[in-house]
Design a protein around this motif. Structure first.
Motif, PDB file in Angstrom:
ATOM      1  N   ALA A  69      85.380  -2.347  -0.674  1.00  0.00           N
ATOM      2  CA  ALA A  69      85.167  -1.432   0.394  1.00  0.00           C
ATOM      3  C   ALA A  69      84.356  -0.184  -0.002  1.00  0.00           C
ATOM      4  O   ALA A  69      83.569   0.367   0.905  1.00  0.00           O
ATOM      5  CB  ALA A  69      86.646  -0.921   0.914  1.00  0.00           C
ATOM      6  N   GLY A  70      84.736   0.248  -1.406  1.00  0.00           N
ATOM      7  CA  GLY A  70      84.127   1.289  -1.613  1.00  0.00           C
ATOM      8  C   GLY A  70      82.551   1.243  -2.410  1.00  0.00           C
ATOM      9  O   GLY A  70      81.780   2.112  -2.618  1.00  0.00           O
ATOM     10  N   ILE A 123      77.970  -2.955  -9.002  1.00  0.00           N
ATOM     11  CA  ILE A 123      78.233  -1.699 -10.013  1.00  0.00           C
ATOM     12  C   ILE A 123      79.501  -1.263  -9.658  1.00  0.00           C
ATOM     13  O   ILE A 123      80.425  -1.097 -10.312  1.00  0.00           O
ATOM     14  CB  ILE A 123      77.085  -0.880 -10.239  1.00  0.00           C
ATOM     15  CG1 ILE A 123      75.967  -1.470 -11.058  1.00  0.00           C
ATOM     16  CG2 ILE A 123      77.583   0.319 -11.125  1.00  0.00           C
ATOM     17  CD1 ILE A 123      74.806  -0.852 -11.050  1.00  0.00           C
ATOM     18  N   ILE A 124      79.512  -0.615  -8.453  1.00  0.00           N
ATOM     19  CA  ILE A 124      80.525  -0.013  -7.763  1.00  0.00           C
ATOM     20  C   ILE A 124      81.794  -1.032  -7.793  1.00  0.00           C
ATOM     21  O   ILE A 124      83.095  -0.606  -8.302  1.00  0.00           O
ATOM     22  CB  ILE A 124      80.611   0.662  -6.419  1.00  0.00           C
ATOM     23  CG1 ILE A 124      79.385   1.709  -6.480  1.00  0.00           C
ATOM     24  CG2 ILE A 124      81.786   1.184  -5.941  1.00  0.00           C
ATOM     25  CD1 ILE A 124      78.777   2.304  -5.478  1.00  0.00           C
ATOM     26  N   VAL A 143      87.810  11.765  -2.010  1.00  0.00           N
ATOM     27  CA  VAL A 143      87.153  10.417  -2.071  1.00  0.00           C
ATOM     28  C   VAL A 143      85.892  10.421  -1.425  1.00  0.00           C
ATOM     29  O   VAL A 143      85.035   9.754  -1.807  1.00  0.00           O
ATOM     30  CB  VAL A 143      88.367   9.515  -1.588  1.00  0.00           C
ATOM     31  CG1 VAL A 143      87.780   8.319  -1.670  1.00  0.00           C
ATOM     32  CG2 VAL A 143      89.664   9.576  -2.258  1.00  0.00           C
ATOM     33  N   MET A 144      85.781  11.057  -0.249  1.00  0.00           N
ATOM     34  CA  MET A 144      84.726  10.963   0.647  1.00  0.00           C
ATOM     35  C   MET A 144      83.428  11.511  -0.024  1.00  0.00           C
ATOM     36  O   MET A 144      82.182  11.190   0.076  1.00  0.00           O
ATOM     37  CB  MET A 144      84.665  11.762   1.681  1.00  0.00           C
ATOM     38  CG  MET A 144      83.642  11.357   2.948  1.00  0.00           C
ATOM     39  SD  MET A 144      83.700  12.436   4.336  1.00  0.00           S
ATOM     40  CE  MET A 144      85.314  12.137   4.927  1.00  0.00           C
ATOM     41  N   THR A 145      83.757  12.778  -1.061  1.00  0.00           N
ATOM     42  CA  THR A 145      82.505  13.303  -1.880  1.00  0.00           C
ATOM     43  C   THR A 145      81.707  11.974  -2.576  1.00  0.00           C
ATOM     44  O   THR A 145      80.648  11.951  -2.502  1.00  0.00           O
ATOM     45  CB  THR A 145      82.948  14.235  -2.718  1.00  0.00           C
ATOM     46  OG1 THR A 145      83.763  15.215  -1.948  1.00  0.00           O
ATOM     47  CG2 THR A 145      81.717  14.957  -3.509  1.00  0.00           C
ATOM     48  N   LEU A 146      82.567  11.176  -3.196  1.00  0.00           N
ATOM     49  CA  LEU A 146      81.743  10.171  -3.984  1.00  0.00           C
ATOM     50  C   LEU A 146      81.052   9.082  -3.170  1.00  0.00           C
ATOM     51  O   LEU A 146      80.123   8.517  -3.387  1.00  0.00           O
ATOM     52  CB  LEU A 146      82.664   9.450  -4.935  1.00  0.00           C
ATOM     53  CG  LEU A 146      82.466   8.487  -6.101  1.00  0.00           C
ATOM     54  CD1 LEU A 146      81.262   9.492  -6.825  1.00  0.00           C
ATOM     55  CD2 LEU A 146      83.345   8.083  -6.809  1.00  0.00           C
ATOM     56  N   VAL A 147      81.847   8.732  -2.003  1.00  0.00           N
ATOM     57  CA  VAL A 147      81.345   7.735  -0.969  1.00  0.00           C
ATOM     58  C   VAL A 147      79.751   8.315  -0.594  1.00  0.00           C
ATOM     59  O   VAL A 147      78.813   7.583  -0.421  1.00  0.00           O
ATOM     60  CB  VAL A 147      82.196   7.817   0.120  1.00  0.00           C
ATOM     61  CG1 VAL A 147      81.439   6.712   1.228  1.00  0.00           C
ATOM     62  CG2 VAL A 147      83.458   6.891  -0.325  1.00  0.00           C
ATOM     63  N   VAL A 148      79.838   9.615  -0.164  1.00  0.00           N
ATOM     64  CA  VAL A 148      78.570  10.324   0.468  1.00  0.00           C
ATOM     65  C   VAL A 148      77.614  10.204  -0.570  1.00  0.00           C
ATOM     66  O   VAL A 148      76.357   9.885  -0.122  1.00  0.00           O
ATOM     67  CB  VAL A 148      78.974  11.571   1.037  1.00  0.00           C
ATOM     68  CG1 VAL A 148      77.769  12.318   1.451  1.00  0.00           C
ATOM     69  CG2 VAL A 148      80.131  11.365   2.302  1.00  0.00           C
ATOM     70  N   PHE A 149      77.894  10.653  -1.763  1.00  0.00           N
ATOM     71  CA  PHE A 149      76.728  10.891  -2.994  1.00  0.00           C
ATOM     72  C   PHE A 149      76.193   9.625  -3.000  1.00  0.00           C
ATOM     73  O   PHE A 149      74.921   9.262  -3.186  1.00  0.00           O
ATOM     74  CB  PHE A 149      77.546  11.302  -4.219  1.00  0.00           C
ATOM     75  CG  PHE A 149      76.786  11.693  -5.008  1.00  0.00           C
ATOM     76  CD1 PHE A 149      75.810  12.887  -5.107  1.00  0.00           C
ATOM     77  CD2 PHE A 149      76.458  10.790  -6.301  1.00  0.00           C
ATOM     78  CE1 PHE A 149      74.718  12.765  -6.062  1.00  0.00           C
ATOM     79  CE2 PHE A 149      75.643  11.047  -7.449  1.00  0.00           C
ATOM     80  CZ  PHE A 149      74.883  12.102  -7.388  1.00  0.00           C
ATOM     81  N   THR A 150      76.866   8.305  -3.134  1.00  0.00           N
ATOM     82  CA  THR A 150      76.536   7.205  -3.514  1.00  0.00           C
ATOM     83  C   THR A 150      75.592   6.462  -2.544  1.00  0.00           C
ATOM     84  O   THR A 150      74.359   5.857  -2.726  1.00  0.00           O
ATOM     85  CB  THR A 150      77.432   6.099  -4.102  1.00  0.00           C
ATOM     86  OG1 THR A 150      78.220   5.984  -2.987  1.00  0.00           O
ATOM     87  CG2 THR A 150      78.228   6.605  -5.276  1.00  0.00           C
ATOM     88  N   SER A 160      82.340  -2.235   6.632  1.00  0.00           N
ATOM     89  CA  SER A 160      82.972  -1.450   5.458  1.00  0.00           C
ATOM     90  C   SER A 160      84.284  -0.870   6.032  1.00  0.00           C
ATOM     91  O   SER A 160      85.319  -0.638   5.057  1.00  0.00           O
ATOM     92  CB  SER A 160      82.021  -0.478   4.979  1.00  0.00           C
ATOM     93  OG  SER A 160      81.736   0.538   6.002  1.00  0.00           O
ATOM     94  N   ILE A 161      84.264  -0.336   7.233  1.00  0.00           N
ATOM     95  CA  ILE A 161      85.382   0.199   7.573  1.00  0.00           C
ATOM     96  C   ILE A 161      86.622  -0.806   7.872  1.00  0.00           C
ATOM     97  O   ILE A 161      87.584  -0.498   7.602  1.00  0.00           O
ATOM     98  CB  ILE A 161      85.244   0.953   9.091  1.00  0.00           C
ATOM     99  CG1 ILE A 161      84.042   1.884   8.829  1.00  0.00           C
ATOM    100  CG2 ILE A 161      86.329   1.464   9.763  1.00  0.00           C
ATOM    101  CD1 ILE A 161      83.694   2.576  10.101  1.00  0.00           C
TER     102      ILE A 161
END
Length: 311
Positions: free
Chosen positions: A162-163, A188-189, A35-42, A136-137
């Protein structure tokens, strides 16, 4: 919330009691790395798309803080939901339900990561970005996990915020302010999250029903969920192109957003217009939509970066 779960805030129940030494892989699993991969990428895309550049070391620090903060929020989520995770096939193998990490250890790990990420962001980048990271946290760990998720079928709609924070935080880290563009990226997200998550919920709804989580397919039924998936996909099409319309991007992003969102809408229509499924249905359209929704968000934000680089 059941009394046993409420009591677990202060006491470590059997499901979360450590019975074997924890390895680094278990602590990594607490951060939900996929899940973090998408968070970090955006977040990276939001930082790169911003009109101002910051020193590469500071940019790396900002992204690291967002990564650590997201990991801390995920650990707090797994601490709180250990009993629920133990009852669901999809999550029963996580470190806390399996007893590889004690429940209080997961809580302390999450608190340490969350606190460190906010303070480092504040001192290295700025307290405005740090404040948004802290919000956000809190939004994920408290508003969504502890309050919304067990109480309302609209949990993922409201909790989708949150995301949606990472690109906004990345933008603020680079510029120090909020303009319309990062708000649109947030939106968008936010609107992408319900169809993305409900596609998953449709084919794992028995898990949520078993532990009493009021996800939309469990409470409102499959038909209503499918219609809402399609409705959000319709809204997402013009919203995804808004960065181009407001002048925040060029045609490269606009064309990519149109094509990607039309494909998203087509897959959502296959799900939204389906008749009620039977017990032996493989739910292939739902699984295809869920898989594509992840690709969609990666590709959409990648187009944002490409557009910025060729501008």
């Amino acid at each position: 919330m059941s009394p046993s779960l409420a009591a677990s805030v202060f006491e470590e129940p059997a499901v979360g009691r450590s019975t074997m030494p924890a390895g680094w892989q278990d602590f990594l699993a607490l951060t939900k790395p996929r899940v973090m991969t998408l968070v970090v990428f955006t977040a990276i895309c939001g930082l790169i798309a911003a009109p101002e550049r910051i020193h590469p070391v500071l940019a790396f620090t900002a992204i690291l803080c967002i990564t650590i903060g997201a990991g801390g929020a995920a650990a707090l989520n797994q601490w709180w939901e250990a009993d629920l995770d133990a009852g669901m096939k999809r999550t029963a193998g996580r470190p806390v339900p399996q007893g590889r990490i004690g429940r209080t250890d997961a809580r302390d790990f999450g608190m340490a990561l969350s606190s460190a990420s906010v303070f480092i962001m504040g001192f290295a980048i700025g307290w405005f970005a740090a404040a948004i990271l802290a919000v956000s946290i809190f939004y994920y760990a408290v508003v969504y996990t502890m309050w919304l998720k067990p109480r309302t079928p609209q949990n993922i709609v409201i909790g989708g915020g949150a995301g949606a924070f990472p690109p906004l935080i990345g933008w603020v880290a680079a510029t120090g302010n909020i303009t319309l563009m990062p708000v649109v990226l947030f939106a968008i997200i936010f609107f992408w999250t319900p169809p993305h998550f409900w596609a998953l919920a449709l084919f794992v709804k028995s898990d949520y029903a078993k532990v009493g989580i009021p996800m939309m397919p469990v409470v409102a039924g499959e038909t209503a969920t499918r219609r809402q998936i399609l409705g959000y996909a319709v809204l997402l099409l013009p919203l995804s192109m808004a960065p181009w319309w407001i002048g925040g991007t060029g045609a490269v992003y606009g064309i990519a957003a149109a094509l990607l969102s039309l494909a998203f809408l087509a897959l959502s229509a296959r799900v939204g217009l389906r008749e009620r499924t039977g017990p032996d249905d493989t739910m292939k359209p739902e699984k295809q939509l869920f898989a594509y929704s992840i690709i969609y968000l990666f590709a959409l934000f990648a187009a944002l970066v490409v557009d910025r680089m060729v501008a």
